[in-house]
Design an enzyme around this catalytic site. Structure first.
Site, PDB file in Angstrom:
ATOM      1  N   ALA A  20       8.338  -0.506   5.936  1.00 23.94           N
ATOM      2  CA  ALA A  20       9.300   0.260   6.729  1.00 23.94           C
ATOM      3  C   ALA A  20       9.891  -0.617   7.819  1.00 23.94           C
ATOM      4  O   ALA A  20       9.171  -1.368   8.485  1.00 23.94           O
ATOM      5  CB  ALA A  20       8.605   1.473   7.336  1.00 23.94           C
ATOM      6  N   CYS A 105       0.774   5.025   3.053  1.00 24.88           N
ATOM      7  CA  CYS A 105       1.099   4.828   4.465  1.00 24.88           C
ATOM      8  C   CYS A 105       0.178   5.675   5.344  1.00 24.88           C
ATOM      9  O   CYS A 105       0.112   6.891   5.182  1.00 24.88           O
ATOM     10  CB  CYS A 105       2.561   5.193   4.719  1.00 24.88           C
ATOM     11  SG  CYS A 105       3.010   4.819   6.406  1.00 24.88           S
ATOM     12  N   GLY A 227       2.749  -8.333   1.634  1.00 31.07           N
ATOM     13  CA  GLY A 227       3.460  -7.616   2.685  1.00 31.07           C
ATOM     14  C   GLY A 227       3.594  -8.459   3.932  1.00 31.07           C
ATOM     15  O   GLY A 227       4.535  -9.252   4.076  1.00 31.07           O
TER      16      GLY A 227
END
Ligand SMILES: Cc1cc2nc3c(=O)[nH]c(=O)nc-3n(C[C@H](O)[C@H](O)[C@H](O)COP(=O)(O)O)c2cc1C
Length: 323
Positions: A20, A105, A227
């Protein structure tokens, strides 16, 4: 190295993880250019897509926009309602190569509404979402999950999802409650790899080429995902591909890091997605580890325009060429 992931041809077994406020289109393109096999949008709210096909309309930087150059690309959705997931996929799914459901998440915004990692407390609900999406698309439907919400029931959940028609699982080796603490548990990822016959993408704590080789070796997974390490270092995909593909230890030189920033700027300009705050962050992150002279650092930190950043990094590049 052409591989098949679900029905998608990928050039590398390592993918860019959805993040995000990070994996916007310019950054995804940069990572693809550096060798990421597949990229995924940041999480997008399925409910908002149902109300507006581009829920980021007021923010030209974070947008659901995709372009052919970044393919293969997946869209990640979050939410709780299977009908909304299915409707959102009907609206935006055709532009993407793959659909991904966020069950990983742990942040308050998602968990407080029962979305993200909170869905791991209701595995049947995830299975229902998979089935609903499968009913409206021929794209692969994948789930990104953690080991469980508080404990580890990943094998049970993975088997259930496989039966529901899920095409692949992207598994971060931590529980929801763990957030980002401790170490990712690659042994638990291995147990899921062994329990299902759909592809499992191993995720968690890959920071270099050797980690990439080890996560595949230790889990038995054929694919991995990066990530945080990519945030400041999109070159990591090239590093990984060089290491696992050719056994070559490659790291970007300082000049290549600076060049990487100018490549990123060129991508943003081409897409008309230039944002000063983003460029400043990228300029600092991409050039981490370079010995800046003090005047250059001051110039970069104080830059109030794109030209200011360009000047500062241009100075840095010139000084490297002189030395
Ligand atoms: C800033 C940030 C934003 C993230 N946003 C998402 C997201 O939108 N969807 C998701 O499934 N995971 C998200 N994650 C989790 C990552 O995709 C990944 O699973 C996690 O960071 C572990 O991988 P790593 O050790 O390679 O960073 C986010 C992580 C970070 C650090």
């Amino acid at each position: 190295m052409a591989l098949q992931f679900c029905n998608i041809k990928v050039q590398s077994p390592f993918f860019l993880a959805p993040m995000a406020a990070i994996t916007a289109l310019p950054f995804r393109l940069m990572c693809r250019q550096q060798g990421a096999g597949l990229v995924i949008t940041e999480q997008i709210n399925a409910t908002q897509i149902c109300r507006n096909s581009d829920p980021f309309t007021n923010n030209g930087f974070f947008t659901i926009k995709t372009i052919p150059d970044e393919k293969p690309v997946g869209v990640q959705l979050f939410g709780t309602d299977k009908q909304e997931f299915a409707r959102a996929v009907e609206i935006v799914g055709k532009d993407f190569d793959l659909v991904n459901i966020n069950c990983g998440c742990p942040s308050h915004k998602e968990v407080s509404i029962g979305a993200g990692a909170a869905l791991l407390r209701e595995p049947q609900k995830i299975a229902g979402i998979v089935e609903a999406i499968k009913g409206v698309t021929d794209r692969p439907v994948t789930v990104k999950m953690r080991l469980g919400w508080s404990g580890n029931n990943s094998v049970k959940i993975a088997k259930l999802l496989e039966r529901a028609g899920c095409d692949a699982i992207m598994l971060h080796g931590r529980s929801g409650e763990q957030k980002y603490t401790g170490k990712a548990d690659w042994g638990s990822i291995k147990r899921v790899v062994e329990a299902v016959s759909i592809p499992v993408v191993a995720n968690g704590d890959v920071k270099c080429g050797r980690d990439a080789e080890e996560i595949l070796g230790q889990t038995g997974a054929r694919f991995g995902m990066v990530g945080r390490a990519a945030m400041a270092n999109p070159f990591i995909f090239r590093e990984i591909n060089e290491w696992i593909g050719r056994g070559v230890e490659w790291k970007p030189t300082p000049a290549e890091k600076v060049g990487g920033f100018f490549d990123y700027l060129a991508i943003c300009e081409r897409l008309e997605m230039v944002k000063l705050t983003d460029l400043k962050i990228k300029a600092v992150q991409f050039t981490k580890g370079i010995d800046f002279t003090k005047p250059t650092r001051v110039k970069l930190q104080g830059a109030k325009s794109i030209d200011g950043i360009r000047d500062a990094l241009g100075d840095l590049r010139d000084s490297m060429e002189r030395n």
